[in-house]
Design an enzyme around this catalytic site. Structure first.
Site, short mmCIF file in Angstrom:
data_model
loop_
_atom_site.label_atom_id
_atom_site.label_comp_id
_atom_site.label_asym_id
_atom_site.label_seq_id
_atom_site.Cartn_x
_atom_site.Cartn_y
_atom_site.Cartn_z
N ARG A 1 -3.29 -0.62 5.38
CA ARG A 1 -3.88 -1.69 4.58
C ARG A 1 -2.99 -2.91 4.41
O ARG A 1 -3.43 -4.04 4.64
CB ARG A 1 -4.31 -1.14 3.20
CG ARG A 1 -5.44 -0.13 3.31
CD ARG A 1 -5.60 0.67 2.03
NE ARG A 1 -4.45 1.55 1.80
CZ ARG A 1 -4.26 2.27 0.72
NH1 ARG A 1 -5.14 2.21 -0.27
NH2 ARG A 1 -3.19 3.05 0.61
N SER A 2 -1.74 -2.69 3.97
CA SER A 2 -0.91 -3.89 3.68
C SER A 2 -0.51 -4.67 4.95
O SER A 2 -0.47 -5.91 4.89
CB SER A 2 0.30 -3.55 2.81
OG SER A 2 1.16 -2.63 3.41
N CYS B 1 0.87 -1.18 0.00
CA CYS B 1 0.00 0.00 0.00
C CYS B 1 0.90 1.24 0.00
O CYS B 1 2.08 1.14 -0.37
CB CYS B 1 -0.96 -0.02 1.19
SG CYS B 1 -0.17 -0.03 2.81
#
Ligand code: 4NP
Length: 154
Positions: free
Chosen positions: A13-14, A7
């Site tokens: 997110r990641s 991300c």
């Protein structure tokens, strides 16, 4: 098999995707056969733990992200990983421009690859409300598809 989630900042997110896939692999007994990591296209948060809001939302669903530390994508990633999965189209475009010629990794858009109704995981960093829950919902669904792909490739 080696999978890298990417991300922008590697703090929302990641790392969430890394934690979700790790737990699914553990539940499936596949943790020894798949290496999982995450990274950001940007360098602002290198060395930091995931965002406290990300950690809290993840913890409520049983994922412990506290030990993760942000790092930036590097050219060697495109040789080391088999599959590099971008959270949004901007991350995908950045990855495609960073990818050295002839590198082996397959670079793709995470949600689109697994046929979710939306193609991007929205960046929750500046948003209010349930952005972090939405991130988890999308990532959990897409990781089910990813686990099926992993099984078919092992
Ligand atoms: P992520 O979220 O890409 O999901 O880790 C972000 C984190 C930090 C920033 C942007 C997005 N930032 O601009 O600092």
């Amino acid at each position: 098999m080696r999978v890298l989630f990417v991300c922008l900042g590697n703090i929302c997110r990641s790392p969430t995707a890394e934690g979700v896939l790790r737990r699914k692999l553990l539940a499936a007994g596949l943790q020894q056969q798949v290496e999982v990591d995450s990274a950001g296209t940007g360098d602002w948060h290198v060395g930091k733990a995931p965002d406290p809001r990300t950690r809290q939302a993840a913890r409520a669903r049983g994922y412990d992200l506290d030990a993760l530390r942000a790092r930036q994508v590097e050219p060697a990633d495109f040789r080391r990983f088999d599959l590099i999965l971008a959270m949004d189209k901007s991350n995908l475009a950045d990855l495609q421009s960073l990818c050295p010629l002839g590198a082996g990794a397959e670079v793709d858009l995470f949600l689109r690859r697994y046929d979710l109704a939306v193609s991007e995981v929205p960046d929750p960093y500046y948003g209010a409300g349930d952005g972090f829950e939405q991130v988890l919902d999308l990532i959990e669904q897409a990781c089910d598809g990813l686990l099926l792909e992993i099984r078919s490739r092992l």
